[in-house]
Every structure is written in structure tokens, then in C-alpha cells.
Scaffold this motif. Structure first.
Motif, short mmCIF file in Angstrom:
data_model
loop_
_atom_site.label_atom_id
_atom_site.label_comp_id
_atom_site.label_asym_id
_atom_site.label_seq_id
_atom_site.Cartn_x
_atom_site.Cartn_y
_atom_site.Cartn_z
N SER A 66 18.23 1.86 -13.53
CA SER A 66 18.32 3.29 -13.29
C SER A 66 17.44 4.00 -14.31
N PHE A 67 16.91 5.16 -13.93
CA PHE A 67 16.07 5.90 -14.87
C PHE A 67 16.82 6.21 -16.17
N LEU A 68 18.16 6.33 -16.09
CA LEU A 68 18.95 6.59 -17.30
C LEU A 68 18.79 5.45 -18.30
N GLN A 69 18.67 4.24 -17.79
CA GLN A 69 18.47 3.10 -18.68
C GLN A 69 17.09 3.15 -19.33
N ARG A 70 16.11 3.65 -18.54
CA ARG A 70 14.78 3.82 -19.11
C ARG A 70 14.81 4.84 -20.24
N VAL A 71 15.60 5.88 -20.05
CA VAL A 71 15.71 6.90 -21.09
C VAL A 71 16.30 6.29 -22.37
N ASN B 281 1.98 13.59 -21.04
CA ASN B 281 1.89 13.20 -19.63
C ASN B 281 1.51 11.73 -19.50
N CYS B 282 1.81 11.21 -18.33
CA CYS B 282 1.56 9.79 -18.08
C CYS B 282 0.77 9.71 -16.77
N ILE B 283 -0.30 8.93 -16.76
CA ILE B 283 -1.08 8.77 -15.54
C ILE B 283 -1.01 7.32 -15.08
N GLU C 229 15.87 3.48 -23.43
CA GLU C 229 14.87 2.65 -24.09
C GLU C 229 14.09 3.42 -25.15
N TYR C 230 14.15 4.74 -25.12
CA TYR C 230 13.56 5.53 -26.21
C TYR C 230 14.06 5.04 -27.57
N MET C 231 15.28 4.47 -27.55
CA MET C 231 15.95 4.11 -28.79
C MET C 231 15.54 2.75 -29.33
N SER D 177 7.93 0.95 -24.64
CA SER D 177 8.57 0.13 -23.61
C SER D 177 7.96 0.38 -22.23
N ASN D 178 7.18 1.45 -22.10
CA ASN D 178 6.56 1.74 -20.79
C ASN D 178 5.36 0.85 -20.48
N TRP D 179 4.85 0.21 -21.53
CA TRP D 179 3.65 -0.60 -21.34
C TRP D 179 3.90 -1.69 -20.30
N ARG E 264 5.10 -1.56 -17.47
CA ARG E 264 6.31 -1.42 -16.67
C ARG E 264 5.94 -0.54 -15.50
N LEU E 265 5.60 -1.18 -14.39
CA LEU E 265 4.98 -0.43 -13.31
C LEU E 265 5.83 -0.36 -12.05
N GLY E 266 7.09 -0.67 -12.20
CA GLY E 266 8.02 -0.50 -11.08
C GLY E 266 8.73 0.83 -11.21
N VAL F 279 11.53 8.76 -0.25
CA VAL F 279 12.28 7.51 -0.31
C VAL F 279 11.27 6.37 -0.29
N MET F 280 11.24 5.61 -1.35
CA MET F 280 10.28 4.51 -1.45
C MET F 280 10.94 3.21 -1.05
N PRO F 281 10.14 2.28 -0.52
CA PRO F 281 10.74 0.97 -0.23
C PRO F 281 11.27 0.36 -1.52
N ASN G 198 0.81 -1.21 0.00
CA ASN G 198 0.00 0.00 0.00
C ASN G 198 0.85 1.26 0.00
N LEU G 199 0.65 2.08 -1.04
CA LEU G 199 1.44 3.30 -1.20
C LEU G 199 1.13 4.35 -0.15
N CYS G 200 -0.13 4.38 0.30
CA CYS G 200 -0.55 5.41 1.25
C CYS G 200 0.28 5.39 2.52
C1 LIG Z 1 5.09 3.40 -6.36
C2 LIG Z 1 4.98 2.95 -7.76
C3 LIG Z 1 3.56 2.65 -8.14
C4 LIG Z 1 5.55 4.04 -8.64
C5 LIG Z 1 5.97 3.53 -9.99
C6 LIG Z 1 6.36 4.71 -10.81
C7 LIG Z 1 6.85 4.39 -12.21
C8 LIG Z 1 5.88 3.47 -12.94
C9 LIG Z 1 7.07 5.73 -12.91
C10 LIG Z 1 8.14 6.51 -12.15
C11 LIG Z 1 8.87 7.37 -13.18
C12 LIG Z 1 8.03 7.23 -14.43
C13 LIG Z 1 8.64 7.62 -15.74
C14 LIG Z 1 9.02 9.11 -15.73
C15 LIG Z 1 9.22 9.68 -17.04
C16 LIG Z 1 8.88 9.09 -18.19
C17 LIG Z 1 9.21 9.73 -19.51
C18 LIG Z 1 8.03 9.73 -20.45
O1 LIG Z 1 8.41 10.17 -21.71
C19 LIG Z 1 7.44 8.36 -20.59
C20 LIG Z 1 7.03 7.83 -19.24
C21 LIG Z 1 8.18 7.78 -18.23
C22 LIG Z 1 9.22 6.75 -18.67
C23 LIG Z 1 7.61 7.41 -16.85
C24 LIG Z 1 7.02 6.00 -16.82
C25 LIG Z 1 6.49 5.61 -15.45
C26 LIG Z 1 7.55 5.78 -14.36
C27 LIG Z 1 8.67 4.79 -14.60
#
Ligand SMILES: CC(C)CCC[C@@H](C)[C@H]1CC[C@H]2[C@@H]3CC=C4C[C@@H](O)CC[C@]4(C)[C@H]3CC[C@]12C
Length: 452
Positions: free
Chosen positions: A81-86, A211-213, A88-90, A122-124, A126-128, A71-73, A56-58
Motif C-alpha cells: 500500500s502507498f502507506l507502507q511506501r510512506v 518532483n519525480c519523473i 519507508e521515509y523512516m 528506497s524509491n530507487w 522501485r517501479l511498480g 484503474v490499472m491492471p 504497454n501503458l498506452c
Molecule cells: C504504470 C507504472 C509505470 C506506474 C508506476 C508508478 C510508481 C513508480 C509511482 C506511483 C506513485 C509514485 C510515488 C508517489 C509519491 C512519492 C513521494 C515522493 O516523496 C517520492 C516519490 C514517491 C514515493 C513516488 C515514487 C514513484 C511511484 C511509486
């Protein structure tokens, strides 16, 4: 410039790339790093199994907070690392190569638009949460036909910059993701501008990420949607523009992941209709074909209300509307229009496919239980050679275990039972034993206690 396939013969510009290391290079979808220093450039073709926590995030954050300050668990994290996610644009960088090979500004913009949409694929699911890069942290990825360097250029606020180059294109930009927690949802604004340059054509293309929700971050099924307008501007030459709309799933989920819009010229004349899903594909067709499709549907809509034809039409209308055209009878659309008999909503005959997503590598969707040994932070630290960190984590985990036992005893509740096993009698020996309760492999791990 780079010579594809000849990695050892880089003669070019000074700076970062002149020092060729023995680092292993990861294919685009290989999200987990392999130890460096390998002699051979070797890459993984599958992923270690891993899932994300459903804690639970709350309990960790409060409303409206900027998540970068929290600071998240570690169980919320994905091991990247987020740099690796970046980087992935490629994944579909070949689209930029295709763009550069086209002879007309319109065709080039079509492929650049496809690239902009594909960069989100690649974000599909991917919820971590990727790890926040440390200030100065870098990530390089070198492939056959391009290379990219990312650097964390600011820590507060977090800003990641990247620069990719190849024989055909340059792609660069920065991202400053702002995350806001709104109770049910997390809103992510990936601020910053990205630019594609096609030197051969003296052209540049710029846009800002949509934006991303993240939905249901506290209870229910976590899922993601990309939302809003993506405007890709062409600079130099023809000055065309692609305006794509990332649609909200809507209550029925019909428009889930849907993207559509037009390429227009400086006089706002529509030149091409683009449509698809950011998780799947992007197609292009003449605006006249789109108009005809709409016209035909409107005509068919005059068939008696409630007839199968009418329902089909409503389904199609609902999925194709953009801009000015909105069916006035939208209210009449009911669940039955989702049935098998509805028209293929993402098909306009005569279209060309610009981009199609490739399947994920093995194990990328498997979930493991948040209590799995593989997720133990102390073990991971030791594996990575951080002995002090491992020792500290070990102490923390043992204390956490003690505290949780204490608080449970305090409530005078009976000693908590193990989750997957129970004590029983071995039928063969008649002796006390531990017997499996079953259910583990259903992988319903939402109520699992956070023991790490
Ligand atoms: C506590 C849990 C639920 C939080 C999980 C947050 C995750 C899913 C979030 C944190 C940072 C987020 C990223 C931040 C920035 C971007 C760049 C954008 O161009 C595409 C989405 C993307 C790549 C987001 C995807 C979702 C993301 C990875």
C-alpha cells in the motif's frame, strides 16, 4: 516519551499507541506484509521474488490524465500500500537521532538534510505502482527507536498523512501525490509539507518533496529521476537554510541521481557544501574546499585542449557545477570524458559522509515473468481469505483466456505457440513430448502477453 527497546512498557499518551497488538513489525526494507496475529514480533529478512509488468501503458491510459483516477491492471502494482511506501521515509531515521545529538544548528541541519535526501533512497529501482490506500486505511511501524502511523485521510484527492515520534524527534506531514501521464513520461508531484521537530532544541525543519519523473513508461527501459530544488528551512534558533538541487541526468547521464547545494545563513552566507546522490550518499565539506576544487579545475582547464588533463577537468567541471558557475566550453565535452581516467567526480577531499545507503535485502531486484503463478490474482485473493473475490477473479481470468483465444482464431493466424516450450519428440522414448525452447532465464519479459 518512548523508551527504546522496552516495547511492553509503554506508559505514555492515550490514543493509538496504547493498544499494543501482537502485530508483526517489519524492518524498514521488508516491503511485503506478513500475516498478522503472530505471537512473536518476527520480521522477514528476504523478499519473495517478484517483478513488475512491462505491459504497454498506452493501452490503459490517455495523455495528461491524472493517474489516480485510472484503474490499472494489477500487474503494474507492487504488493504494497502507498502507506507502507510512506513509512519507508523512516529507513534512515537514525539520521534524525544524530541530528538531535549535535550541539550546533548547522550540524543539526546537515543531518536533517541527509535525512531528507535519504528518505528518497528506497524509491530507487522501485517501479511498480503501490496500491491506493482506502479511505481510513492505516499503517503502523514500530521499531527500536521510533514508531510511525500513517492514515489515508482523503480519497479524492488521495492524501496520506503520517506522524512519527521518538525520544529525539517528531517527523510528520502529508503527501498528495499527483501523477500526470505525458506520453513518454509520468510526472509525479508529491505535494504536501513535511516537518521535523527537535524538541530538545526547540527547533523545527520543514520542506516539500521534490518532483519525480518516470521515463520511458511506454517503450524502452523504465527509470526514475528526482528533480528540482529541495529547500529545508530551519525554524527557531539560527534560521539556517539548506538549498539542494536534484539534478537531471542529462543526455550523457553524468549527473544521474546527483544532489548538491549549500547550507546558508540568514545573510545568505554559504556555510557548508552538501553533495552526493539520493540513491547512495550525502557528504558535507567547507564551501572553501568546494571553491578550491573548482579553482584547481579551472586552472587545469588551461592545459591544452584534448590533452588527458583537459578531459579530466571537463568531466569534473561538468559534475560539480552549481548555481552561477557553468563551463562555457561544455559543448566540447565528449563521451571519452566518461572513461576510467576521469577524476572521481563525487569526491572532495576533506569531506565528511553524513549518510550512506545500505544494500537492499536479498531478492529485491529479481524480476519474475508477468505470467508467473505467484501473480495470479485469484490465487492471491484466496490466500488472503477473500473467497468471493477469488471466485470473481477466477471467472474473469477464464473469460479473458477465452476471449484472447477467440480473437486470435478470428485473425486466421495459426494457433499461437506456447512461449517457453514446443512440441517435439522425446529422443529416448520416441514419443511426443514438450521440450524447452530456452531463453527464459535471460529474463527478457517485455513482450509477454498479459494473461492475468
Ligand atoms: C504504470 C507504472 C509505470 C506506474 C508506476 C508508478 C510508481 C513508480 C509511482 C506511483 C506513485 C509514485 C510515488 C508517489 C509519491 C512519492 C513521494 C515522493 O516523496 C517520492 C516519490 C514517491 C514515493 C513516488 C515514487 C514513484 C511511484 C511509486
Amino acid at each position: 516519551m518512548l523508551s527504546p527497546g522496552k516495547k511492553t512498557a509503554h506508559l505514555h499518551n492515550a490514543g493509538y499507541w496504547t493498544s499494543t497488538t501482537g502485530f508483526s513489525v517489519l524492518p524498514m526494507l521488508e516491503f511485503i506484509d506478513v500475516p498478522c496475529g503472530l505471537v512473536e514480533r518476527k520480521s522477514r529478512s528476504t523478499l519473495p521474488v517478484r517483478g513488475h509488468s512491462e505491459v504497454n501503458l498506452c493501452s490503459v491510459i490517455s495523455l495528461g490524465k491524472d493517474l489516480s483516477k485510472i484503474v490499472m491492471p494489477v500487474t503494474f502494482n507492487e504488493p504494497l500500500s502507498f502507506l507502507q511506501r510512506v513509512a519507508e521515509y523512516m529507513e534512515y531515521a537514525k539520521l534524525l537521532k544524530l541530528a538531535a545529538a549535535e550541539e550546533t544548528p548547522l550540524k543539526r541541519l546537515e543531518y536533517v538534510s541527509a535525512f531528507a535526501v535519504s528518505a528518497l533512497a528506497s524509491n530507487w529501482e522501485r517501479l511498480g505502482k503501490p496500491f491506493n490506500p482506502l479511505l481510513g486505511e492505516t499503517y503502523e511501524l514500530e521499531r527500536e527507536d521510533f514508531r510511525i502511523l500513517c492514515e489515508q485521510v482523503s480519497h479524492h484527492p488521495p492524501v496520506s498523512a503520517f506522524h512519527a515520534d521518538s525520544d529525539d524527534f517528531i517527523f510528520h506531514g502529508s503527501i498528495h501525490p499527483k501523477l500526470k501521464f505525458w506520453g513518454k513520461n509520468i510526472e509525479i508531484h508529491p505535494k504536501g509539507i513535511v516537518t521535523v521537530e527537535l524538541p530538545k532544541w526547540k527547533e523545527a525543519y520543514t520542506w516539500q518533496n521534490v518532483n519525480c519523473i518516470l521515463h520511458n513508461v511506454v517503450v524502452g527501459q523504465l527509470w526514475m529521476e528526482q528533480l528540482g530544488a529541495l529547500e529545508i528551512k530551519q525554524h527557531g534558533g539560527a534560521n539556517l537554510k539548506a538549498t539542494l538541487s536534484f539534478k537531471s541526468a542529462g543526455s550523457s547521464g553524468k549527473d544521474l541521481h546527483r544532489v548538491e547545494g549549500f547550507i546558508t545563513d540568514a545573510e545568505k552566507k554559504r556555510l557548508v557544501f552538501l553533495y552526493g546522490k539520493w540513491t547512495e550518499k550525502l557528504r558535507a565539506c567547507e564551501p572553501s574546499l568546494y571553491d578550491e576544487t573548482l579553482e584547481r579545475i579551472k586552472r587545469e582547464a588551461k592545459s591544452p585542449i584534448g590533452s588527458p588533463g583537459h578531459k579530466k577537468v571537463l568531466a569534473k567541471l561538468n559534475s560539480l557545477t552549481i548555481g552561477a558557475f557553468k563551463p562555457s566550453h561544455q559543448d566540447a565535452i565528449d563521451e571519452s570524458t566518461d572513461g576510467e581516467d576521469c577524476l572521481p567526480v563525487d569526491e572532495i577531499s576533506g569531506s565528511t559522509t553524513l549518510w550512506e545507503a545500505t544494500p537492499r535485502p536479498a531478492n529485491s531486484a529479481d524480476k519474475i515473468c508477468p505470467t508467473d503463478s505467484r501473480l495470479r490474482p485469484d490465487i492471491r485473493k484466496l490466500e488472503n481469505g477473500d473467497q468471493d473475490g477469488a471466485a470473481a477473479e477466477k471467472v474473469r481470468l477464464e473469460e479473458k483466456q477465452r476471449d484472447s483465444r477467440k480473437s486470435k482464431k478470428h485473425k486466421k493466424a495459426p494457433e499461437p505457440e506456447p512461449r517457453w516450450f514446443q512440441s517435439g519428440v522425446n529422443t529416448y522414448t520416441g514419443l511426443d513430448d514438450w521440450l524447452y525452447r530456452g531463453g527464459y532465464w535471460d529474463r527478457k519479459f517485455s513482450d509477454i502477453e498479459d494473461i492475468f
